[in-house]
Design a protein around this motif. Structure first.
Motif, PDB file in Angstrom:
ATOM      1  N   GLY A   3      12.800 -35.094   1.762  1.00 24.77           N
ATOM      2  CA  GLY A   3      12.716 -36.243   2.653  1.00 24.77           C
ATOM      3  C   GLY A   3      13.719 -36.202   3.777  1.00 24.77           C
ATOM      4  O   GLY A   3      14.916 -36.119   3.572  1.00 24.77           O
ATOM      5  N   CYS A 411      -1.023 -28.939  -3.664  1.00 22.98           N
ATOM      6  CA  CYS A 411       0.149 -29.090  -2.801  1.00 22.98           C
ATOM      7  C   CYS A 411      -0.288 -29.500  -1.397  1.00 22.98           C
ATOM      8  O   CYS A 411      -1.128 -28.851  -0.778  1.00 22.98           O
ATOM      9  CB  CYS A 411       0.923 -27.766  -2.745  1.00 22.98           C
ATOM     10  SG  CYS A 411       2.603 -27.961  -2.132  1.00 22.98           S
ATOM     11  N   ARG A 412       0.271 -30.599  -0.916  1.00 24.31           N
ATOM     12  CA  ARG A 412      -0.063 -31.096   0.415  1.00 24.31           C
ATOM     13  C   ARG A 412       1.190 -31.708   1.057  1.00 24.31           C
ATOM     14  O   ARG A 412       2.218 -31.869   0.416  1.00 24.31           O
ATOM     15  CB  ARG A 412      -1.168 -32.155   0.343  1.00 24.31           C
ATOM     16  CG  ARG A 412      -2.546 -31.623  -0.069  1.00 24.31           C
ATOM     17  CD  ARG A 412      -3.125 -30.687   0.981  1.00 24.31           C
ATOM     18  NE  ARG A 412      -4.482 -30.287   0.655  1.00 24.31           N
ATOM     19  CZ  ARG A 412      -4.811 -29.271  -0.130  1.00 24.31           C
ATOM     20  NH1 ARG A 412      -3.855 -28.555  -0.698  1.00 24.31           N
ATOM     21  NH2 ARG A 412      -6.074 -28.958  -0.352  1.00 24.31           N
ATOM     22  N   CYS A 413       1.074 -32.094   2.309  1.00 24.89           N
ATOM     23  CA  CYS A 413       2.165 -32.756   3.011  1.00 24.89           C
ATOM     24  C   CYS A 413       2.408 -34.132   2.418  1.00 24.89           C
ATOM     25  O   CYS A 413       1.460 -34.848   2.099  1.00 24.89           O
ATOM     26  CB  CYS A 413       1.818 -32.932   4.488  1.00 24.89           C
ATOM     27  SG  CYS A 413       1.405 -31.420   5.355  1.00 24.89           S
ATOM     28  N   TYR A 414       3.673 -34.501   2.300  1.00 27.11           N
ATOM     29  CA  TYR A 414       3.965 -35.864   1.873  1.00 27.11           C
ATOM     30  C   TYR A 414       3.973 -36.826   3.057  1.00 27.11           C
ATOM     31  O   TYR A 414       3.955 -38.042   2.891  1.00 27.11           O
ATOM     32  CB  TYR A 414       5.292 -35.924   1.111  1.00 27.11           C
ATOM     33  CG  TYR A 414       6.494 -35.393   1.849  1.00 27.11           C
ATOM     34  CD1 TYR A 414       7.184 -36.195   2.759  1.00 27.11           C
ATOM     35  CD2 TYR A 414       6.941 -34.094   1.642  1.00 27.11           C
ATOM     36  CE1 TYR A 414       8.286 -35.725   3.434  1.00 27.11           C
ATOM     37  CE2 TYR A 414       8.046 -33.608   2.319  1.00 27.11           C
ATOM     38  CZ  TYR A 414       8.717 -34.426   3.209  1.00 27.11           C
ATOM     39  OH  TYR A 414       9.814 -33.944   3.888  1.00 27.11           O
ATOM     40  N   SER A 415       3.982 -36.271   4.286  1.00 26.60           N
ATOM     41  CA  SER A 415       3.835 -37.077   5.494  1.00 26.60           C
ATOM     42  C   SER A 415       3.465 -36.143   6.634  1.00 26.60           C
ATOM     43  O   SER A 415       3.707 -34.934   6.568  1.00 26.60           O
ATOM     44  CB  SER A 415       5.123 -37.837   5.832  1.00 26.60           C
ATOM     45  OG  SER A 415       6.156 -36.936   6.190  1.00 26.60           O
ATOM     46  N   ALA A 418       6.493 -34.224   7.967  1.00 30.43           N
ATOM     47  CA  ALA A 418       7.294 -33.377   7.077  1.00 30.43           C
ATOM     48  C   ALA A 418       7.442 -31.993   7.710  1.00 30.43           C
ATOM     49  O   ALA A 418       6.569 -31.553   8.477  1.00 30.43           O
ATOM     50  CB  ALA A 418       6.625 -33.265   5.715  1.00 30.43           C
ATOM     51  N   VAL A 423       7.549 -27.191   3.604  1.00 25.62           N
ATOM     52  CA  VAL A 423       6.535 -27.606   2.634  1.00 25.62           C
ATOM     53  C   VAL A 423       5.706 -26.405   2.199  1.00 25.62           C
ATOM     54  O   VAL A 423       5.413 -26.223   1.009  1.00 25.62           O
ATOM     55  CB  VAL A 423       5.638 -28.709   3.228  1.00 25.62           C
ATOM     56  CG1 VAL A 423       4.441 -28.982   2.323  1.00 25.62           C
ATOM     57  CG2 VAL A 423       6.439 -29.990   3.421  1.00 25.62           C
TER      58      VAL A 423
END
Length: 496
Positions: A3, A411-415, A418, A423
């Motif tokens: 984050g 697995c993907r972007c958390y935003s 990011a 990532v």
């Protein structure tokens, strides 16, 4: 865990106090004299050295191409050793020593070296897989140094101006700090290695990021071991192997571009350029004046559809940094394009300069049916279970198999904002896909690297336009082997 972290933010952090140029009270005259007189000093304390006292560590990688190169170097050194001594040196491949993503950063495995080889060895010699080692000359060179003392040996590099990739270290006078060119090989005496091992157990490196390993290792040694400096050894060379055979070099380096078969066809490489409306008029004209015409398949991906370029609007709002949402959308489009099964995907920024023709040659050494993730490797949190990643600015190269595995996973972007490269590194680590490092990709500009370092490279990419003429950079550093000249223009701005 990620984050708020991104490379841009990292580079803009204030530098620690010890990075100030006046933090190092170097006497340049004394340092020069010391370097010139090391032969004389060494001969006064010369002691015999057996091949069995040297541990060779090849800075290898797990990709099949790199494993073969490292194994060939290992066999060559052992063949030379058999002609010199009955007791052969120990030969280690760094990717096999410890199943640890951070082994390539060397510092995490130094305690292992000290514990395993500390009693019967005098030197640890590190070399890259493209190195050539003249074993008799290397033995003769190391014998000049008292093996009971602390020694950090290598071919010295220094920054000519403070640079972002070194966090603007020694900003007032960056040339005072020397660090080794890994291409020439480098060595640690066992007393120094044991000292480092004790320090690392109790006081490991504090930085979460590994960006330029050779500089960071030298800085750690200088900080932690009473200002221990690199001793420059002229026999550690980066000359071509053929020319070094008639010189005093103990090492040499294959500085030609790897070529394992016919170059990969241009139509087998798809290049995705990440851009945004803000930079359509500033950066895209540079791409069109430089490397665009060398690419057979390419597309500009933006937050705005502009038919004059043209760009594709991915439907993802532009963000100031990170761009993870945009990158994953590109991966999805690449994998799901029913009209093409292009084996290679390259994702670059709109201010990346890249040589497609050189990339074609390099990719001849890799199998697109394997999960290949190639570029300039960085590390994050490697001292505490972190991961490696390919830094995006220099270009990220994916085999189709890598893209398939990434998108098949959860697995993907958390935003959307990011850090995409980080990532992707975290995802790759979780999937068991090793990132593959090539020093020919560059996150920064040519002026951010020592001239001696670039002198033995055939670079594939550079990044960033600020404080430079990017078209001049391209035609100076990346376009020498292209057939098409630069339009006969005196200056790129005439075409804008």
């Amino acid at each position: 865990m990620l984050g708020g972290i991104c490379l841009t933010a990292l580079f803009l952090l204030s530098c620690p106090a010890y990075f100030a140029g006046n933090a190092v009270a170097h006497d340049s005259k004394e340092e020069t004299q010391s370097s010139q007189n090391y032969d004389k000093r060494g001969s006064q304390s010369q002691t015999s050295l057996e091949l069995g006292e040297i541990v060779f560590v090849i800075q290898s990688q797990s990709n099949s191409f790199h494993k073969k190169r490292a194994q060939a170097l290992k066999e060559n050194i052992l063949k030379q050793a058999a002609e010199i001594s009955k007791k052969l040196p120990r030969m280690l491949l760094i990717h096999e020593i410890v199943r640890n993503e951070g082994a390539w950063t060397i510092l995490p495995v130094i305690p292992h070296f000290a514990d395993t080889y500390g009693k019967n060895s005098s030197w640890i010699f590190f070399c890259e897989e493209e190195a050539t080692v003249r074993l008799r000359k290397l033995l003769e060179t190391l014998e000049r140094f008292d093996k009971s003392k602390n020694w950090f040996l290598g071919k010295a590099l220094h920054d000519e101006e403070s640079t972002i990739i070194h966090h603007y270290a020694f900003a007032e006078n960056p040339s005072v700090f020397k660090y080794p060119d890994f291409a020439a090989g480098w060595a640690l005496s066992m007393p120094l290695l044991k000292r480092l091992a004790n320090i690392l157990i109790n006081d490991p490196p504090s930085s979460d990021f590994t960006i330029d390993l050779k500089h960071e290792i030298a800085l750690f040694i200088w900080q932690k071991v009473d200002g221990q400096k690199l001793t420059s050894v002229p026999e550690f060379c980066t000359d071509n192997p053929i020319s070094s055979m008639t010189s005093d070099c103990a090492t040499a380096f294959n500085n030609s571009l790897p070529l394992c078969a016919n170059p990969v066809r241009k139509k087998d490489i798809f290049v995705a350029i990440k851009t945004c409306k803000r930079f359509h008029k500033d950066r895209i004209p540079v791409v069109k004046l430089t490397w665009e015409k060398q690419a057979a398949h390419f597309q500009y991906y933006s937050d705005f559809a502009d038919d004059t370029i043209p760009t594709i609007d991915l439907g993802i709002p532009n963000v100031e940094r990170g761009h993870c949402g945009k990158t994953f959308a590109i991966l999805e489009r690449f994998l799901n394009d029913s009209t093409s099964q292009t084996p290679w995907l390259v994702i670059v920024d709109d201010d990346t300069l890249i040589s497609i023709s050189r990339l074609q040659k390099l990719l001849s050494c890799y199998d697109p049916k394997e999960p290949v993730f190639l570029g300039e490797r960085y590390g994050y949190g490697l001292g505490s279970g972190g991961y490696n990643y390919i830094t995006g600015g220099g270009g990220m190269v994916f085999s189709r198999e890598t893209v398939r595995r990434l998108l098949t996973s959860k697995c993907r972007c958390y935003s959307n904002d990011a850090p995409d490269d980080m990532v992707l590194g975290m995802c790759s680590s979780g999937l068991g896909i090793s990132v593959t490092h090539s020093p020919l990709f560059h996150q920064a500009r040519p002026t951010d690297y020592p001239k001696d370092y670039l002198a033995h490279q055939v670079p594939i990419s550079f990044h960033k336009h600020w404080n430079s003429d990017p078209v001049k950079v391209y035609y100076t550093w990346l376009a020498q082997d292209e057939k098409e000249p630069h339009n006969g223009k005196k200056h790129w701005k005439e075409d804008l």
